[in-house]
Motif scaffolding. Structure first.
Motif, PDB file in Angstrom:
ATOM      1  N   ILE A  49     -11.684   1.209   0.003  1.00  0.00           N
ATOM      2  CA  ILE A  49     -11.189   2.018   1.114  1.00  0.00           C
ATOM      3  C   ILE A  49      -9.713   1.755   1.357  1.00  0.00           C
ATOM      4  O   ILE A  49      -8.928   2.667   1.631  1.00  0.00           O
ATOM      5  CB  ILE A  49     -12.021   1.740   2.382  1.00  0.00           C
ATOM      6  N   VAL A  50      -9.311   0.498   1.250  1.00  0.00           N
ATOM      7  CA  VAL A  50      -7.891   0.172   1.401  1.00  0.00           C
ATOM      8  C   VAL A  50      -7.078   0.822   0.287  1.00  0.00           C
ATOM      9  O   VAL A  50      -5.950   1.309   0.504  1.00  0.00           O
ATOM     10  CB  VAL A  50      -7.695  -1.362   1.409  1.00  0.00           C
ATOM     11  N   LEU A  51      -7.628   0.875  -0.927  1.00  0.00           N
ATOM     12  CA  LEU A  51      -6.934   1.512  -2.042  1.00  0.00           C
ATOM     13  C   LEU A  51      -6.800   3.007  -1.832  1.00  0.00           C
ATOM     14  O   LEU A  51      -5.809   3.618  -2.267  1.00  0.00           O
ATOM     15  CB  LEU A  51      -7.707   1.220  -3.340  1.00  0.00           C
ATOM     16  N   ALA A  52      -7.752   3.627  -1.142  1.00  0.00           N
ATOM     17  CA  ALA A  52      -7.675   5.071  -0.899  1.00  0.00           C
ATOM     18  C   ALA A  52      -6.724   5.419   0.234  1.00  0.00           C
ATOM     19  O   ALA A  52      -6.287   6.574   0.345  1.00  0.00           O
ATOM     20  CB  ALA A  52      -9.068   5.617  -0.577  1.00  0.00           C
ATOM     21  N   THR A  53      -6.400   4.436   1.066  1.00  0.00           N
ATOM     22  CA  THR A  53      -5.554   4.721   2.235  1.00  0.00           C
ATOM     23  C   THR A  53      -4.179   5.247   1.862  1.00  0.00           C
ATOM     24  O   THR A  53      -3.710   6.248   2.442  1.00  0.00           O
ATOM     25  CB  THR A  53      -5.427   3.459   3.108  1.00  0.00           C
TER      26      THR A  53
END
Length: 477
Positions: A49-53
């Motif tokens: 999720i952090v990578l998609a932010t």
């Protein structure tokens, strides 16, 4: 209960204005963010999720301001008069009426093959001064002889600005040639949105025929006007001496010849011939076309020779103060009324731009030569390739009607024979012999036929026609 949430969800989605569509880049960004979020939720991994932010924030930031208007495209040709072989200039302008910058603009334009565009590049207006030059503004390779206008050109256009794609080259042939249609597609929002192609209508550029040098120093057969530059056979005020006669009522004192008067002890005056204008009718035979046009520096077709010779002859006689009219011998049967002066010359050039060769199975003689079309004293110069038997019949009918006719052969002298072997070469030789026989028969009927060769082409022919005009005619009972 879900009704209030639907508008909020739709407003969060990127909805481009009409005429704009999402690109594959936007689809890939949304797909990547969705896969990372779903995978992070299903696998319980926060790092996904952090990578998609960053991808989600970058997409949202690029779409914060979406376009509301399509680009504006128009073509502006140079207003200066253009002649064959001259420099042609035009500009394709792309305007940005939107409140967002156009990150990428792809411009393409179609140009007539007779307008060889050799240089093309973008020029920005004052509001975009300082922007870097766009790719594709280098000149065409020298000696290639190919137009570069139809290749894509790329640039960027800031808000409330316009960029001109300047086209420069050579005009190769006379006529009305098209610049355009031109089109542009725009990418904005970091390449996430793209507009539909905006295409503008083409504009026509007028290229006038190059006037070949032409001079005719011989007198006209019959000068019928009141004033002009030709020496007529009628006594009057002029510069050509006709003789000396006894002074009579109405004679001017400045015409008194004192030497003869003192010798004869009676007043004598110098008699002169009046200077009259003449009417020249240029008849263009448009029943057939032959040869291939190579432009201003190449081979000339029948139509090229006809148009350029007509412009040269009209310019010569209009410069001498004569009246010139134009006729088409073909299905169109267009006419240009006789007139004099520079305005008539410009009208002749404009009229010649619409000349087209058209074949027709019908005889256009009665359609072309209506009542009171040709004056009885007019010199009819017929520019014809003599490829149609009807053309020869038309010349013979004009000669039998007592018209002063001169036929100018516009068939290219270097017309190549057919490349096919066998009967084609034999047929070509037979056709050449038949054509020479036709020309000989026309000359027997009193129609002089001369090949167009620029300056002095018609001198000998006009001399013969003027001699026939002054000869006594035998009338039958």
């Amino acid at each position: 209960m879900t009704a209030p949430t639907v508008p909020a969800q739709r407003s969060a989605e990127p909805e481009p204005a009409p005429g704009w569509a999402p690109t594959w880049a936007l689809g890939r960004a949304v797909l990547l963010v969705g896969l990372l979020v779903v995978a992070g939720v299903l696998l319980g991994r926060v790092d996904l999720i952090v990578l998609a932010t960053p991808f989600a924030l970058g997409t949202a930031y690029a779409l914060r301001r979406r376009p509301t208007a399509l680009p504006q495209v128009w073509v502006t040709p140079d207003d200066a008069p253009l002649v064959e072989g001259g420099d042609v200039r035009a500009a394709v302008t792309v305007g940005n009426p939107d409140t967002v910058d156009y990150d990428l603009v792809v411009v393409r334009a179609r140009v007539s093959p007779w307008l060889r565009i050799e240089r093309a590049g973008f020029a920005r207006d004052a509001s975009t001064t300082g922007a870097g030059s766009a790719p594709g503004d280098e000149p065409a390779a020298a000696g290639t002889g190919r137009s570069i206008a139809d290749r894509p050109f790329v640039t960027s256009v800031p808000t409330a600005a316009a960029v001109d794609l300047e086209l420069a080259g050579k005009a190769l042939r006379w006529g009305r040639h098209r610049v355009g249609p031109a089109g542009a597609r725009v990418a904005t929002a970091g390449g996430l949105l793209v507009s539909r192609a905006v295409i503008t209508e083409p504009v026509r550029v007028r290229v006038y025929p190059r006037t070949e040098p032409f001079e005719a120093v011989e007198a006209m057969p019959r000068a019928a006007g009141l004033v002009g530059a030709h020496h007529s056979r009628r006594p009057g005020e002029g510069g050509e001496l006709a003789g000396v006669r006894i002074f009579g009522p109405g004679d001017r004192l400045r015409r008194i010849d004192w030497r003869v008067s003192l010798r004869a002890r009676q007043l004598h005056v110098a008699a002169t011939l009046s200077d009259r204008d003449a009417e020249v009718v240029l008849l263009l035979d448009l029943l057939a076309e032959a040869g291939r046009s190579g432009g201003v520096g190449g081979a000339a077709s029948v139509l090229d020779t006809t148009v350029r010779a007509s412009a040269a002859i009209a310019e010569h006689y209009l410069h001498r103060g004569d009246r010139v009219s134009m006729l088409e011998y073909g299905p169109g049967a267009r006419r240009l009324r006789p007139a004099t002066g520079r305005r008539q010359y410009l009208t002749v050039l404009e009229w010649l731009l619409d000349v087209r060769a058209e074949s027709s199975p019908h005889e256009p003689y009665d359609q072309v030569f209506g009542p009171q079309v040709l004056s009885s004293d007019a010199l009819v110069v017929v520019l014809t390739p003599l490829l149609d038997e009807r053309s020869a019949q038309m010349l013979a009918r004009l000669a039998r009607a007592g018209r002063f006719v001169v036929a100018v052969d516009t068939l290219p002298a270097d017309l190549p024979p057919p490349k096919e072997r066998g009967w084609a070469e034999v047929a070509y030789r037979l056709w050449r012999l038949d054509r020479e026989t036709m020309i000989g028969q026309l000359r027997e009927h009193g129609v002089p036929v001369v090949r167009w060769a620029g300056a002095g082409s018609l001198d000998q022919v006009l001399r013969d026609v003027a001699r026939l005009a002054t000869a006594p005619r035998v009338g039958g009972r």
